[in-house]
Structures are given as C-alpha cells and as structure tokens.
Design an enzyme around this catalytic site. Structure first.
Site, mmCIF file in Angstrom:
data_model
loop_
_atom_site.group_PDB
_atom_site.id
_atom_site.type_symbol
_atom_site.label_atom_id
_atom_site.label_comp_id
_atom_site.label_asym_id
_atom_site.label_seq_id
_atom_site.Cartn_x
_atom_site.Cartn_y
_atom_site.Cartn_z
ATOM 1 N N TYR A 151 1.097 -1.260 0.409
ATOM 2 C CA TYR A 151 0.151 -0.099 -0.156
ATOM 3 C C TYR A 151 0.777 1.143 0.012
ATOM 4 C CZ TYR A 151 -3.139 3.545 2.007
ATOM 5 O OH TYR A 151 -3.804 4.623 2.218
ATOM 6 N N GLU A 193 -12.390 -1.896 8.628
ATOM 7 C CA GLU A 193 -12.071 -0.410 9.269
ATOM 8 C C GLU A 193 -10.248 -0.130 9.969
ATOM 9 O OE1 GLU A 193 -13.388 -3.169 9.915
ATOM 10 O OE2 GLU A 193 -12.643 -4.152 12.210
HETATM 11 P P1 NAD Z 1 -12.631 4.802 1.685
HETATM 12 O O1 NAD Z 1 -11.988 3.511 1.767
HETATM 13 O O2 NAD Z 1 -13.351 5.432 2.853
HETATM 14 O O3 NAD Z 1 -12.917 5.381 0.952
HETATM 15 C C1 NAD Z 1 -11.827 5.311 -0.422
HETATM 16 C C2 NAD Z 1 -12.776 5.409 -1.666
HETATM 17 O O4 NAD Z 1 -12.924 5.020 -2.263
HETATM 18 C C3 NAD Z 1 -13.983 4.336 -1.092
HETATM 19 O O5 NAD Z 1 -15.331 4.765 -1.074
HETATM 20 C C4 NAD Z 1 -14.327 3.449 -2.097
HETATM 21 O O6 NAD Z 1 -15.813 2.953 -2.226
HETATM 22 C C5 NAD Z 1 -13.606 3.883 -3.649
HETATM 23 N N1 NAD Z 1 -12.758 3.488 -4.464
HETATM 24 C C6 NAD Z 1 -12.463 2.060 -4.733
HETATM 25 N N2 NAD Z 1 -12.108 2.097 -5.343
HETATM 26 C C7 NAD Z 1 -12.834 2.479 -6.302
HETATM 27 C C8 NAD Z 1 -12.740 2.300 -7.959
HETATM 28 N N3 NAD Z 1 -12.011 1.776 -8.460
HETATM 29 N N4 NAD Z 1 -14.234 3.355 -8.712
HETATM 30 C C9 NAD Z 1 -14.352 4.342 -7.225
HETATM 31 N N5 NAD Z 1 -14.479 4.319 -5.988
HETATM 32 C C10 NAD Z 1 -13.131 3.881 -5.679
HETATM 33 O O7 NAD Z 1 -11.172 5.653 3.233
HETATM 34 P P2 NAD Z 1 -10.736 7.019 3.221
HETATM 35 O O8 NAD Z 1 -10.392 6.866 4.604
HETATM 36 O O9 NAD Z 1 -11.431 7.893 2.907
HETATM 37 O O10 NAD Z 1 -9.019 7.146 2.250
HETATM 38 C C11 NAD Z 1 -9.025 8.115 0.983
HETATM 39 C C12 NAD Z 1 -7.775 8.358 0.879
HETATM 40 O O11 NAD Z 1 -7.235 8.673 2.161
HETATM 41 C C13 NAD Z 1 -7.137 7.213 0.806
HETATM 42 O O12 NAD Z 1 -6.727 7.425 -0.773
HETATM 43 C C14 NAD Z 1 -6.609 6.784 1.580
HETATM 44 O O13 NAD Z 1 -5.543 6.460 0.257
HETATM 45 C C15 NAD Z 1 -6.123 8.274 2.247
HETATM 46 N N6 NAD Z 1 -5.257 7.710 3.385
HETATM 47 C C16 NAD Z 1 -6.411 7.690 4.223
HETATM 48 C C17 NAD Z 1 -5.987 7.257 5.508
HETATM 49 C C18 NAD Z 1 -6.653 7.215 6.935
HETATM 50 O O14 NAD Z 1 -6.339 7.077 7.606
HETATM 51 N N7 NAD Z 1 -8.480 7.340 6.710
HETATM 52 C C19 NAD Z 1 -4.748 7.635 5.636
HETATM 53 C C20 NAD Z 1 -3.476 7.374 4.184
HETATM 54 C C21 NAD Z 1 -4.498 7.748 3.689
#
Ligand code: NAD
Length: 327
Positions: A151, A193
C-alpha cells in the site's frame, strides 16, 4: 485567486471524501462526486453523484468533464487487517495505481487546473520507525525508500506519477500524506475499519468488567487526526502554491495501550486490555508538522480526546441502530 466553481471528489462515497463534499458545498463550490459505491451514511453532499469505477478510463472521462479541480481520494483502502496481512497486495496495488493513472490521463484531456492527491504516512521507510518513542516522519526522510507495505509503495509510486505530470504537462498538483484520520461516518466494522474505529467498536460492545483484544503488545505508537482538521488541511493545501508532498496529521504521539484507555474512559466502563497477535505495521509513527506550518502557516492543533469523544458516541449509536453483536 481565480474563482473556481466546479470540483470533482473521487471517492465521495468514502469516509474523508464524504466529509470533504460537505466542506466544499459550505464554501460555495459546485461539487460532483464519484465512487464505486454510495456513501453508507448519506454523507455525500455533492450536487451530482455518479456511481462509477475509476479503473475504467471512460468513467474517468465522464467524471472529469467540465471540472476545474479534482480531489483524488479514491483508493483500495482498509485498516491494518486489510492492508498489512499481505492477502490483498495485488488488488491494492493494481486497483489504486490504475485509478491514479486514469485520473491523470483524464486530467490532461479535460484541461484540469489542479489535482489534490491523498497519499499516506505509509510511504515512510520502515527503518525510521523502529523506535516507538522517536519515529522520523519528516517529508524529506522518505528516500531512500523502504515502505513496510505494498500500500505504501503504491502511494509512493503515485506521488511520483502526480509530480511527473506536473513537470511534463503543467498540471498543478497538491499532495498530502495523511496520518491515521478518524471520525464519525467512517468504516467501523467488516474488516476494512482502522484502529480508532475498531477499538471504539470493541469498547462499545464490551460488557463492564471484561476485556477487549488489542493487536500486539500495545506499546507501538501512532498519532490520530480528527477528520475536521484533515479537511481543513486539504482545503488550505489545495488553495496554496505548494506542490511537494506534505504531512497532514497530528503530532500528538500516543501508544495504542494509552489510546485504548482514552476510549475506555469515554465509555465509563471498567475494561482491561487483552493482547493478542495481529497485523501491526511499524513500531512508531507520528506526523512531523514543521513543513506544513512553514508552508501554510497552519497545522492541526485540536486535542485527540475531543475527536475521540465524538467518534465513540457516533459508533456507539451505530451499534445500537444496527444492533451488532459480533466482534
Ligand atoms: P475510504 O475507503 O472510506 O474511501 C475511499 C473510497 O474510494 C471508497 O468509498 C471506495 O469505494 C472508493 N473506491 C475504491 N475503488 C474505487 C474505484 N475503482 N472507483 C471508484 N471509487 C473507488 O477511505 P478514506 O479513509 O476516506 O481514505 C481516502 C483516501 O485517503 C484514500 O486514498 C486513502 O488511501 C487515503 N488515506 C487515508 C488515511 C486514513 O487514515 N483514513 C490515511 C492515509 C491515507
């Protein structure tokens, strides 16, 4: 600054994307959202929402048409159980890279002005995060690279991909490395989660006087950022002129044991911690906020316990609504 009206949020059906659409609407933008699924908690506030798969270039072209800015938050994503077990590595790398390749391709075609990209603290090298009391997550410590998960490698590759499009195609890019974002309306059950939601759920479910399971010895450290401050950081960074990757995270370091105790305090229950084996990630990680403060004159500052209180109450309520009785 030019009056930007139309923005696309990729991943608006997700946790951070949903909160971001709300903020963008409050600031007067016209917002289109796209996600492969609808937002489970009805937290997508976009004017127009498309169910679409961003791995498909045609769907990307539909989504990016007529947009000024793009916020790219879509990724194949989960907590440690999903990302660090090794079982989903191929899917994670393939799906997320493809989404980013397509979005950049479509950004050039549709003459997008600027793109925000959500990277992660998982890009930082494992060897700088072995001491739980003193991890180094300064932005410029990322090379020589040695992320501890696929990742993290995908995020690092995609950072470079976005930066190369900036250099070669004059697209403005803004890149944030998020550190453990948490809050209401995020995934709290089902295997994807992350630790804050998982621990809140375990505490909410536990009977007074019993124990909750914690992966590892609990001495590993992290920092956790409440989603409202993450959104504030995204907005400030996107509007800024700074195009190199920057941390958006909290600099309040806490061990997982102390973090669990903070959540237990919210519940008013008397619970002990039962340490079990599980996927862990690095020993220590905390956001270094010197660069963001230098470049934006702002850094996250709210105390962790305030965000935990909102989140615990929300998860507690979800459990009552859905009447969940399993771990
Ligand atoms: P999340 O999983 O709730 O949101 C990601 C969304 O992307 C999901 O709703 C999913 O359905 C959508 N998705 C996945 N594949 C897809 C596709 N092929 N087409 C369209 N949509 C698609 O995660 P989040 O916590 O809201 O994270 C958002 C971003 O921030 C991500 O890129 C994640 O890697 C990054 N991030 C989050 C955290 C955290 O702590 N939450 C930390 C570091 C990085």
């Amino acid at each position: 600054m030019q009056d930007i009206k139309k923005v696309l949020v990729c991943g608006s059906g997700g946790f951070i994307g949903g909160h971001l659409t709300k903020r963008l609407k409050e600031e007067g933008y016209w917002v289109r959202g796209i996600d492969i699924k609808a937002n489970e908690y009805n937290n997508d506030h976009s004017d127009e929402f498309i169910i679409g798969d961003l791995r498909d270039i045609e769907q990307c072209n539909v989504a990016l048409k007529d947009m000024d800015w793009v916020f790219q938050l879509a990724a194949d994503m989960g907590g440690a159980g999903y990302l660090f077990s090794g079982e989903n590595d191929a899917e994670v790398m393939h799906n997320s890279s493809l989404i980013n390749l397509n979005i950049l391709n479509a950004s050039i075609k549709h003459k997008i002005d600027r793109v925000f990209y959500s990277s992660s603290a998982c890009v930082y090298p494992e060897f700088n995060q072995e001491d739980p009391e003193n991890p180094n997550c300064k932005e410029n410590s990322v090379y020589p690279a040695q992320p501890d998960s696929e990742y993290g490698w995908e995020k690092l590759f995609s950072e470079r991909l976005f930066l190369s499009f900036e250099r070669n195609f004059n697209l403005k890019v803004r890149i944030a490395r998020f550190h453990n974002i948490f809050g209401p309306m995020g995934t709290w059950q089902g295997g994807k989660e992350k630790a804050p939601a998982a621990i809140c759920r375990k505490v909410a479910k536990a009977v007074d006087g019993s124990s909750i399971d914690i992966w590892g010895d609990g001495l590993q450290t992290r920092s956790f950022l409440y989603v409202d401050e993450c959104i504030e950081g995204i907005m400030r960074l996107t509007k800024s002129d700074y195009s190199s990757p920057v941390n958006i995270g909290s600099d309040e370091l806490i061990s997982i044991n102390d973090f669990a105790k903070l959540i237990i305090n919210q519940s008013g229950k008397n619970l002990s911690l039962n340490h079990i084996e599980g996927p862990l990630g690095v020993r220590g990680r905390v956001s270094d906020n010197e660069l963001i403060f230098e470049k934006l004159g702002w850094k996250p500052s709210k105390p962790l316990k305030d965000g935990i209180s909102h989140t615990f109450r929300w998860i507690n309520k979800q459990m009552r609504i859905t009447n969940v009785h399993q771990h």
